[in-house]
Every structure is written in C-alpha cells, then in structure tokens.
Motif scaffolding. Structure first.
Motif, short mmCIF file in Angstrom:
data_model
loop_
_atom_site.label_atom_id
_atom_site.label_comp_id
_atom_site.label_asym_id
_atom_site.label_seq_id
_atom_site.Cartn_x
_atom_site.Cartn_y
_atom_site.Cartn_z
N ILE A 65 21.36 9.14 39.42
CA ILE A 65 21.74 9.65 40.73
C ILE A 65 20.52 9.54 41.64
O ILE A 65 19.47 10.09 41.32
CB ILE A 65 22.22 11.12 40.65
N ASP A 66 20.65 8.81 42.76
CA ASP A 66 19.48 8.60 43.61
C ASP A 66 19.27 9.77 44.58
O ASP A 66 19.97 10.78 44.54
CB ASP A 66 19.59 7.26 44.35
N ASP A 67 18.32 9.59 45.49
CA ASP A 67 17.92 10.69 46.38
C ASP A 67 19.01 11.11 47.35
O ASP A 67 18.99 12.24 47.87
CB ASP A 67 16.67 10.28 47.18
N ILE A 68 19.96 10.26 47.63
CA ILE A 68 21.04 10.63 48.56
C ILE A 68 22.34 10.95 47.81
O ILE A 68 23.40 11.06 48.43
CB ILE A 68 21.27 9.53 49.61
N GLY A 69 22.24 11.08 46.50
CA GLY A 69 23.40 11.49 45.72
C GLY A 69 24.32 10.39 45.29
O GLY A 69 25.45 10.65 44.83
N GLU A 70 23.88 9.13 45.40
CA GLU A 70 24.71 8.00 44.97
C GLU A 70 24.59 7.84 43.45
O GLU A 70 23.49 7.85 42.90
CB GLU A 70 24.27 6.72 45.67
N MET A 129 27.42 -3.97 32.59
CA MET A 129 28.13 -3.79 33.85
C MET A 129 27.54 -2.62 34.62
O MET A 129 27.31 -1.55 34.07
CB MET A 129 29.62 -3.54 33.61
N GLN A 130 27.29 -2.85 35.92
CA GLN A 130 26.79 -1.79 36.80
C GLN A 130 27.96 -1.21 37.58
O GLN A 130 28.69 -1.94 38.25
CB GLN A 130 25.75 -2.36 37.75
N ILE A 131 28.14 0.09 37.47
CA ILE A 131 29.26 0.77 38.12
C ILE A 131 28.71 1.73 39.17
O ILE A 131 28.04 2.72 38.84
CB ILE A 131 30.12 1.54 37.10
N TYR A 132 28.96 1.43 40.45
CA TYR A 132 28.52 2.27 41.55
C TYR A 132 29.69 3.18 41.95
O TYR A 132 30.72 2.69 42.41
CB TYR A 132 28.06 1.42 42.72
N LEU A 133 29.50 4.48 41.79
CA LEU A 133 30.59 5.43 41.96
C LEU A 133 30.54 6.20 43.28
O LEU A 133 31.36 7.09 43.51
CB LEU A 133 30.59 6.44 40.80
N GLY A 134 29.60 5.88 44.13
CA GLY A 134 29.45 6.65 45.36
C GLY A 134 28.88 8.03 45.04
O GLY A 134 28.09 8.19 44.11
N THR A 135 29.29 9.04 45.80
CA THR A 135 28.81 10.40 45.57
C THR A 135 29.69 11.11 44.55
O THR A 135 30.68 10.54 44.05
CB THR A 135 28.80 11.20 46.88
#
Length: 246
Positions: free
Chosen positions: A181-186, A195-201
C-alpha cells in the motif's frame, strides 16, 4: 396445625442443607476426584509437553479445586495458542482443546521479518524472507512476539489484513506473493506467477476482490494468476488487463 407444618418444612430444609454440605466435603476430600488424566487435543505446531507445562495442573489435585478458566488463560500465554478450552470430565480427567494461530503473512521489521497470523499477532521473528505472503510499503513501529504488530500511522494493519482476507476468500490463498500500500493508499498485489494487480484504494475492496477472483477463475480461461501482466482497476469501475506494464 400450620405451625407444625412450618416446623416440619424447616426441618426438611436443614436436612437437605446438611446433606449438601456432606456431599461437598466428600467431593473435595475423596481421592476418587483427584486428577489422574490430562488430555490435550488440537495442537500441531506446538509440542504436547509445552502445553502441559503452560497449563501447570498439579498432579493428584482435586478436580473441583482447579480453575478451568485459569488453566485456559495459562495455555493462552503461549504465542501460538489462539484459544484454549478446558473442561472437567468427572471423576478424574481434565481435557484441554487448543486452537493454534496459523502463519499467514510476513512483514519486514528491522533487519529481519515478523511472521504474523490472520489477526496481525507476531508469532515469531525471522532473519530472512520466507516463502509466505509478504506485506510491504510500510514502516513497522513494533514487532514483538506474542503482541499485535504495530505499523506507522499512515499504513494501518487492518487495511493489509482486509486486502489479504478478501483476496484469499476468492480463491487466491497461496497465489499472492506480496501486498503493498503506497503513501496515497493505492493497493498493489503481486501473484507468485508475476501478475501485478492494482486494486485502487481500500474502498469497495470486497467487490474488487470478487471481480479479480472471477477474472482469474473461470470467467476468462486465458487469464490466471500465473500468466503475468497487469490487471488494473479503472475509473470506470472495472478491471483492464495488459500483458505488460507499458
């Protein structure tokens, strides 16, 4: 007539009380109720002797003079014990049923890694990375065996646990390598197959995880957790897939 009946009833009550006292005295003093057997079930990782030592049940102690609550509390001081249930089995047996904590994730802490269970309790500290789901992208404030893991205020443990639980619930247990989880909550999850899965917030994470489960399940036969590529949550409220990051 009424007075005689009253005296008779009072006499009966005193006799019952006397019998009760006699039964209690007999129960607390007769050797037949001394503890001779202690059975322990539910353990796998822990050794039986380790649990017996923690329980600390005096041999030949009267079964009515030991506190089952206290025994349970003593067993639950063991790091890997999540819950202990203790029961008396008349006349001379105590049973202890334990539910063990299970290692479900790791997180970098200091010069090593903290191995935690599904609630975030630290089970042990490891020197190097192990073959288990890893949480990354956060700073650990405290990692003490037997205590709840403490992260910095920007990344709350509950968020990581929620992401993990929801991804595991849709059939991805054992297939996710890292969750960050990055600094902006992503939120980003990477499978063992790359596989890279980007889930948003964290918003609507249960719904997002459900969609991921369908995409990597039977919904799209050409896609699975081992085929690599990028699966990304879009502003349109669905996922898009690319074979590579670009």
């Amino acid at each position: 007539m009424a007075k005689k009946r009253k005296r008779k009833n009072q006499g009966g009550i005193w006799i019952l009380l006397l019998l009760a006292v006699i039964l209690v005295v007999v129960a607390l003093t007769t050797p037949i109720f001394n503890i001779r057997f202690v059975t322990i079930t539910g353990y796998q990782r822990l050794a039986e002797e380790e649990i017996r030592k923690a329980a600390n049940i005096p041999p030949e102690k009267n079964i009515f003079l030991v506190s089952t609550k206290r025994i349970a509390q003593q067993v639950e001081t063991l790091t890997y014990v999540k819950e202990a249930k203790v029961k008396r089995r008349i006349p001379d047996k105590i049973t202890i049923s334990v539910t063990e904590r299970v290692e479900t994730a790791s997180i970098k802490a200091g010069g090593g890694y903290a191995i935690i269970d599904d609630t975030g309790h630290v089970l042990r500290l490891a020197l190097g990375e192990e073959d288990i789901l890893c949480f990354s992208g956060c700073t650990v404030n405290r990692a003490e065996e037997g205590k709840l893991l403490e992260l910095d205020e920007e990344h709350h443990l509950s968020m990581y646990l929620s992401v993990r639980d929801n991804l595991f619930a849709v059939g991805l247990e054992g297939k996710i390598k890292t969750i960050s989880i990055d600094d902006i909550g992503e939120i980003k999850a990477v499978t063992r197959g790359g596989m890279q899965i980007y889930l948003g917030t964290i918003d609507d994470i249960a719904y997002k995880a459900e969609l991921v489960g369908k995409i990597l399940g039977d919904g799209y036969p050409e896609l699975n957790a081992d085929c690599g590529g990028v699966l990304r949550w879009t502003s349109e409220g669905n996922f898009s897939y690319r074979q590579n990051e670009n």
